[in-house]
Write a protein that holds these residues in place. Structure first.
Motif, PDB file in Angstrom:
ATOM      1  N   LEU A 218     -50.214  38.894 -24.755  1.00 58.06           N
ATOM      2  CA  LEU A 218     -50.619  39.179 -26.136  1.00 58.06           C
ATOM      3  C   LEU A 218     -49.494  38.848 -27.119  1.00 58.06           C
ATOM      4  O   LEU A 218     -49.744  38.329 -28.211  1.00 58.06           O
ATOM      5  CB  LEU A 218     -51.011  40.646 -26.291  1.00 58.06           C
ATOM      6  N   ALA A 219     -48.254  39.140 -26.735  1.00 61.53           N
ATOM      7  CA  ALA A 219     -47.128  38.924 -27.642  1.00 61.53           C
ATOM      8  C   ALA A 219     -46.698  37.459 -27.720  1.00 61.53           C
ATOM      9  O   ALA A 219     -46.373  36.962 -28.798  1.00 61.53           O
ATOM     10  CB  ALA A 219     -45.936  39.788 -27.215  1.00 61.53           C
ATOM     11  N   TYR A 220     -46.685  36.740 -26.582  1.00 58.03           N
ATOM     12  CA  TYR A 220     -46.106  35.394 -26.539  1.00 58.03           C
ATOM     13  C   TYR A 220     -47.089  34.285 -26.194  1.00 58.03           C
ATOM     14  O   TYR A 220     -46.710  33.115 -26.200  1.00 58.03           O
ATOM     15  CB  TYR A 220     -44.938  35.366 -25.541  1.00 58.03           C
ATOM     16  N   GLY A 221     -48.316  34.638 -25.857  1.00 52.78           N
ATOM     17  CA  GLY A 221     -49.317  33.607 -25.589  1.00 52.78           C
ATOM     18  C   GLY A 221     -49.299  33.058 -24.167  1.00 52.78           C
ATOM     19  O   GLY A 221     -50.116  32.219 -23.827  1.00 52.78           O
ATOM     20  N   LEU A 222     -48.343  33.481 -23.354  1.00 52.38           N
ATOM     21  CA  LEU A 222     -48.245  33.073 -21.955  1.00 52.38           C
ATOM     22  C   LEU A 222     -47.982  34.300 -21.102  1.00 52.38           C
ATOM     23  O   LEU A 222     -47.365  35.258 -21.568  1.00 52.38           O
ATOM     24  CB  LEU A 222     -47.068  32.104 -21.749  1.00 52.38           C
ATOM     25  N   SER A 223     -48.400  34.231 -19.843  1.00 54.97           N
ATOM     26  CA  SER A 223     -48.031  35.310 -18.916  1.00 54.97           C
ATOM     27  C   SER A 223     -46.539  35.191 -18.621  1.00 54.97           C
ATOM     28  O   SER A 223     -45.942  34.131 -18.842  1.00 54.97           O
ATOM     29  CB  SER A 223     -48.840  35.177 -17.626  1.00 54.97           C
ATOM     30  N   PRO A 224     -45.907  36.252 -18.121  1.00 53.80           N
ATOM     31  CA  PRO A 224     -44.478  36.146 -17.785  1.00 53.80           C
ATOM     32  C   PRO A 224     -44.196  35.025 -16.783  1.00 53.80           C
ATOM     33  O   PRO A 224     -43.211  34.305 -16.911  1.00 53.80           O
ATOM     34  CB  PRO A 224     -44.146  37.512 -17.173  1.00 53.80           C
ATOM     35  N   TYR A 225     -45.062  34.855 -15.809  1.00 56.10           N
ATOM     36  CA  TYR A 225     -44.859  33.800 -14.813  1.00 56.10           C
ATOM     37  C   TYR A 225     -44.982  32.417 -15.444  1.00 56.10           C
ATOM     38  O   TYR A 225     -44.175  31.521 -15.164  1.00 56.10           O
ATOM     39  CB  TYR A 225     -45.852  33.964 -13.662  1.00 56.10           C
ATOM     40  N   ALA A 226     -45.972  32.230 -16.314  1.00 54.65           N
ATOM     41  CA  ALA A 226     -46.130  30.937 -16.993  1.00 54.65           C
ATOM     42  C   ALA A 226     -44.930  30.653 -17.894  1.00 54.65           C
ATOM     43  O   ALA A 226     -44.469  29.514 -17.986  1.00 54.65           O
ATOM     44  CB  ALA A 226     -47.424  30.920 -17.799  1.00 54.65           C
ATOM     45  N   TYR A 227     -44.415  31.680 -18.553  1.00 56.42           N
ATOM     46  CA  TYR A 227     -43.228  31.523 -19.398  1.00 56.42           C
ATOM     47  C   TYR A 227     -42.024  31.122 -18.541  1.00 56.42           C
ATOM     48  O   TYR A 227     -41.255  30.235 -18.911  1.00 56.42           O
ATOM     49  CB  TYR A 227     -42.959  32.823 -20.153  1.00 56.42           C
ATOM     50  N   LEU A 228     -41.861  31.756 -17.381  1.00 54.72           N
ATOM     51  CA  LEU A 228     -40.773  31.429 -16.465  1.00 54.72           C
ATOM     52  C   LEU A 228     -40.885  29.978 -15.998  1.00 54.72           C
ATOM     53  O   LEU A 228     -39.899  29.229 -16.012  1.00 54.72           O
ATOM     54  CB  LEU A 228     -40.791  32.381 -15.268  1.00 54.72           C
ATOM     55  N   LEU A 229     -42.063  29.554 -15.607  1.00 57.14           N
ATOM     56  CA  LEU A 229     -42.254  28.170 -15.175  1.00 57.14           C
ATOM     57  C   LEU A 229     -41.972  27.192 -16.312  1.00 57.14           C
ATOM     58  O   LEU A 229     -41.374  26.137 -16.087  1.00 57.14           O
ATOM     59  CB  LEU A 229     -43.670  27.959 -14.646  1.00 57.14           C
ATOM     60  N   ALA A 230     -42.374  27.546 -17.529  1.00 61.42           N
ATOM     61  CA  ALA A 230     -42.107  26.671 -18.675  1.00 61.42           C
ATOM     62  C   ALA A 230     -40.605  26.514 -18.885  1.00 61.42           C
ATOM     63  O   ALA A 230     -40.118  25.414 -19.175  1.00 61.42           O
ATOM     64  CB  ALA A 230     -42.766  27.232 -19.931  1.00 61.42           C
TER      65      ALA A 230
END
Length: 113
Positions: A59-71
């Protein structure tokens, strides 16, 4: 009974506290992207259940924590590849070495090493 403004103030303070907690999780991912991280470890550090952390983070960043980590890992691998192609040739290092330096571990999609 409490004054209605007190309830709104408490809700606003809780929201700010949640955002600060999520920011600390995001900062940890940015700092430690090359280390093995999983959502459960991030959730423990934030004091939240893993599912709740994932929901709030998305909700805050538009990605799940795992997707953010992979990015972050892909972004770092891209920088390393760009540096490797724009600089004079260093000692021979294959894509696997660069991927490992960026935090991307051996994955089924990387079939040859």
């Amino acid at each position: 009974m409490c004054h209605p403004a007190w309830g709104r103030a408490r809700a606003a303070a809780r929201h700010l506290d949640d955002l600060a907690r999520l920011r600390r999780v995001r900062d940890r991912i940015d700092r430690e992207y090359a280390r093995p991280l999983d959502v459960e470890a991030l959730a423990r550090g934030a004091g939240l259940p893993a599912g709740e952390l994932s929901r709030r983070f998305r909700l805050a960043y538009g990605l799940s924590p795992y997707a953010y980590l992979l990015a972050r890992r892909v972004e770092r691998a891209t920088v390393l590849l760009h540096l490797a192609t724009s600089a004079p040739p260093p000692p021979r290092r294959g894509p696997s070495t660069r991927a490992n330096r960026s935090g991307i571990e051996k994955h089924p999609s990387r079939s040859r090493n």
